[in-house]
Motif scaffolding. Structure first.
Motif, short mmCIF file in Angstrom:
data_model
loop_
_atom_site.label_atom_id
_atom_site.label_comp_id
_atom_site.label_asym_id
_atom_site.label_seq_id
_atom_site.Cartn_x
_atom_site.Cartn_y
_atom_site.Cartn_z
N LYS A 124 13.90 -4.86 -4.01
CA LYS A 124 15.25 -4.48 -4.43
C LYS A 124 16.19 -4.11 -3.27
N LEU A 125 15.63 -3.55 -2.20
CA LEU A 125 16.49 -3.05 -1.12
C LEU A 125 16.44 -3.91 0.13
N GLY A 126 15.51 -4.87 0.20
CA GLY A 126 15.43 -5.75 1.36
C GLY A 126 15.11 -5.02 2.65
N ARG A 127 14.17 -4.06 2.58
CA ARG A 127 13.80 -3.28 3.77
C ARG A 127 12.30 -3.45 4.02
N PRO A 128 11.91 -4.59 4.59
CA PRO A 128 10.48 -4.85 4.77
C PRO A 128 9.78 -3.89 5.73
N GLN A 129 10.51 -3.40 6.75
CA GLN A 129 9.89 -2.47 7.69
C GLN A 129 9.48 -1.18 6.98
N GLU A 130 10.36 -0.65 6.17
CA GLU A 130 10.03 0.56 5.42
C GLU A 130 8.92 0.29 4.41
N ALA A 131 8.97 -0.89 3.79
CA ALA A 131 7.91 -1.25 2.84
C ALA A 131 6.56 -1.31 3.53
N LEU A 132 6.53 -1.93 4.74
CA LEU A 132 5.28 -2.02 5.49
C LEU A 132 4.74 -0.64 5.84
N SER A 133 5.62 0.27 6.24
CA SER A 133 5.20 1.63 6.57
C SER A 133 4.57 2.32 5.36
N LEU A 134 5.18 2.13 4.20
CA LEU A 134 4.67 2.76 2.97
C LEU A 134 3.33 2.14 2.56
N TYR A 135 3.21 0.82 2.68
CA TYR A 135 1.93 0.18 2.35
C TYR A 135 0.83 0.65 3.30
N GLU A 136 1.16 0.81 4.58
CA GLU A 136 0.17 1.28 5.56
C GLU A 136 -0.22 2.73 5.28
N ALA A 137 0.76 3.53 4.84
CA ALA A 137 0.45 4.92 4.48
C ALA A 137 -0.47 4.95 3.26
N ALA A 138 -0.20 4.05 2.31
CA ALA A 138 -1.07 3.98 1.12
C ALA A 138 -2.48 3.56 1.50
N ALA A 139 -2.60 2.63 2.46
CA ALA A 139 -3.93 2.17 2.90
C ALA A 139 -4.72 3.30 3.55
N LYS A 140 -4.00 4.24 4.19
CA LYS A 140 -4.66 5.36 4.86
C LYS A 140 -4.78 6.60 3.97
N SER A 141 -4.32 6.49 2.75
CA SER A 141 -4.31 7.64 1.84
C SER A 141 -5.72 8.19 1.62
N PRO A 142 -5.87 9.53 1.57
CA PRO A 142 -7.17 10.12 1.28
C PRO A 142 -7.58 9.95 -0.19
N VAL A 143 -6.63 9.50 -1.01
CA VAL A 143 -6.93 9.26 -2.42
C VAL A 143 -7.74 7.97 -2.55
N PRO A 144 -8.86 7.97 -3.25
CA PRO A 144 -9.63 6.72 -3.45
C PRO A 144 -8.74 5.64 -4.05
N HIS A 145 -8.73 4.48 -3.43
CA HIS A 145 -7.80 3.45 -3.90
C HIS A 145 -8.41 2.06 -3.88
N LEU A 146 -9.68 1.98 -4.20
CA LEU A 146 -10.34 0.68 -4.22
C LEU A 146 -9.65 -0.27 -5.19
N ASP A 147 -9.19 0.25 -6.33
CA ASP A 147 -8.54 -0.60 -7.33
C ASP A 147 -7.15 -1.06 -6.90
N PHE A 148 -6.60 -0.44 -5.84
CA PHE A 148 -5.27 -0.83 -5.35
C PHE A 148 -5.33 -1.61 -4.04
N ASP A 149 -6.53 -1.81 -3.50
CA ASP A 149 -6.65 -2.45 -2.18
C ASP A 149 -5.99 -3.83 -2.13
N GLN A 150 -6.22 -4.64 -3.15
CA GLN A 150 -5.63 -5.98 -3.17
C GLN A 150 -4.11 -5.92 -3.19
#
Length: 496
Positions: free
Chosen positions: A449-475
């Motif tokens: 919606k906002l066309g901000r891929p750099q910010e999106a990438l940062s958020l996805y990387e933060a989600a990948a490093k999240s301490p919350v178990p996220h096996l179901d969200f890995d893909q």
């Protein structure tokens, strides 16, 4: 197996008397008739089977018109089975079949057929399914009503009644009791008529409320297309819960019924075409009610009846609040026990706590108002509640409520604010699952919606490093990272 367990609007302004009455009537009819239907169906089924065996083996035997019609209908709709019955080299079905194969006397065969057809005629006159279920080839006016209150088993009954409750009580609330009742009975008859059009010569008894219930589902789709339905998916002894909007879930169900009706129509024990016809009827009725303005007028009438008595009490409490907060407060608390979803009562309670400077109670009430406003899809009011909470000294709202508020803001189209709220939630509750969902949602909005891929990438990387178990969200996370990096590479290529 997919099972609906609820939806976002599991409350009504009035007690759904008609829906409850329909459920009681169906359950009562089932309890009163089930044992009898089972016994009669078993005995009649044996007689029908033996008539078919004899008729297939000896087509020259004569029989009364009712039995002949039954045989003709079976032969027309079950050609493969009939061909097997005629095959002299097939396996023996039962002792009757074995005994008749040893008979080589036409008079004995005719005598046996006369006995069977006589039993068939007598049983058909008293069997509940023959008299009150819907048989396309032998339609009776009364069965357009009675067939909707008979069921073949507990699972059949429970399934229909659960769907009736989920769709029925909310439609009764917006249509009013009288109109809802009329539509329900018309829908049941329309579904059976559609079943007749698709199976005009069938002698198979059709029973159950599923046609009328399918009509309610069709109306539900038209009236509440964006309402989220909560589903439970039983997968290998594991229960997975998810929500899906009515506008894609219910058409998917309809498509499966059309497919099943087209593929298995005459051979299935389920009246798929009755479901399709009922669904179409319900959707059409809902569209007509909406287009003509009838639904709006009825809804206003219901609202006036519901709010008349409540308004008087609230007006009185509002007047008391102006002069005596201490007296109004317990009355409001008592009122809310009977009307827990009353927004007006919570607004008065909010004022009362504010005047008494009871900030914890005030903040709790504001959060309750926020939930109620989200429930009624009033996002602006919910955001105002959020602002009031913060201004009163509140720190973080509960994670689940915050996530719902951010989603509602996104749905409203305020994508910038939605990303901000997703970010605040993730920062406030780093170990909560809602934090992970917020990061992924925020990344998705930044990309789509906002066309901000750099910010999106940062958020996805933060989600990948999240301490919350996220096996179901890995893909999802990895796919999002790839899309963001691809978008960034394209931007770099353009600038180069």
């Amino acid at each position: 197996m997919l099972i609906p367990i609820g939806h976002e609007r599991m409350s009504a302004r009035r007690l759904p008397i008609i829906t409850l009455a329909l459920i009681v009537m169906n359950v009562g009819a089932f309890v009163a008739t089930h044992d009898t239907i089972e016994k009669q169906s078993s005995a009649l089924g044996e007689v029908k089977k033996h008539i078919l065996i004899l008729a297939a083996m000896h087509p020259d035997l004569t029989m009364p018109d009712d039995a002949q019609q039954f045989v003709n209908s079976f032969r027309e709709h079950n050609e493969k089975v009939w061909a097997r019955l005629q095959d002299g080299n097939r396996e023996v079905i039962d002792s009757f079949d074995a005994r008749m194969r040893m008979v080589d006397d036409a008079s004995i065969e005719q005598e046996q057929m006369d006995t069977l057809t006589s039993q068939y005629s007598q049983m058909a006159k008293t069997a509940l399914t023959e008299q009150y279920a819907f048989i396309p080839a032998e339609r009776k006016p009364i069965t357009y009503v009675t067939a909707n209150f008979l069921h073949g088993g507990w699972l059949h009954l429970i399934g229909n009644m659960w769907f009736l409750w989920l769709a029925g009580f909310i439609l009764e609330d917006v249509w009013g009791r009288a109109l809802y009742t009329i539509i329900y009975f018309l829908a049941g008859a329309a579904a059976l008529q559609f079943h007749f059009w698709m199976n005009p010569g069938s002698m198979t008894a059709t029973l159950g409320a599923s046609g009328a219930v399918a009509a309610l589902m069709g109306a539900f789709l038209v009236r509440f297309p964006k309402l989220k339905i909560e589903m439970a998916w039983l997968l290998r002894f594991r229960l997975i819960r998810f929500k899906a909007s009515a506008y894609w879930l219910l058409p998917l169900w309809l498509a499966s019924e059309v497919f099943s009706g087209a593929l298995f129509g005459h051979y299935s024990g389920v009246a798929h075409w009755a479901h399709v016809g009922g669904f179409a009827f319900g959707a059409l009725i809902a569209l007509l009610l909406k287009a003509t303005g009838i639904e709006h007028k009825v809804d206003e009438a219901v609202e006036s009846k519901v709010s008349l008595s409540a308004d008087k009490q609230l007006l009185q409490m509002g007047e008391i609040l102006e002069s005596n907060v201490g007296e109004a407060l317990p009355q409001l608390q008592e009122y809310l026990k009977a009307h827990p979803d009353s927004i007006d009562a919570h607004l008065l309670l909010q004022q009362a706590y504010r005047r008494q400077d009871e900030m914890p109670a005030y903040q709790e009430t504001v959060l309750k108002l926020c939930r109620l406003h989200l429930k009624t899809q009033d996002t602006d009011a919910a955001l105002q509640d959020y602002e009031d909470f913060v201004k009163s000294g509140g720190k973080e709202i509960p994670a689940a409520l915050w996530l719902d508020l951010a989603r509602a803001t996104e749905t409203k189209g305020d994508f910038e604010r939605a990303v901000q709220e997703y970010g605040k939630l993730a920062a406030a509750y780093p170990t909560a699952r809602q934090s992970l969902v917020a990061q992924i949602n925020g990344a998705r909005v930044c990309m789509a919606k906002l066309g901000r891929p750099q910010e999106a990438l940062s958020l996805y990387e933060a989600a990948a490093k999240s301490p919350v178990p996220h096996l179901d969200f890995d893909q999802t996370i990895e796919k999002g990272k790839r899309e963001a990096m691809q978008a960034l590479s394209q931007v770099v290529g353009v600038h180069a």
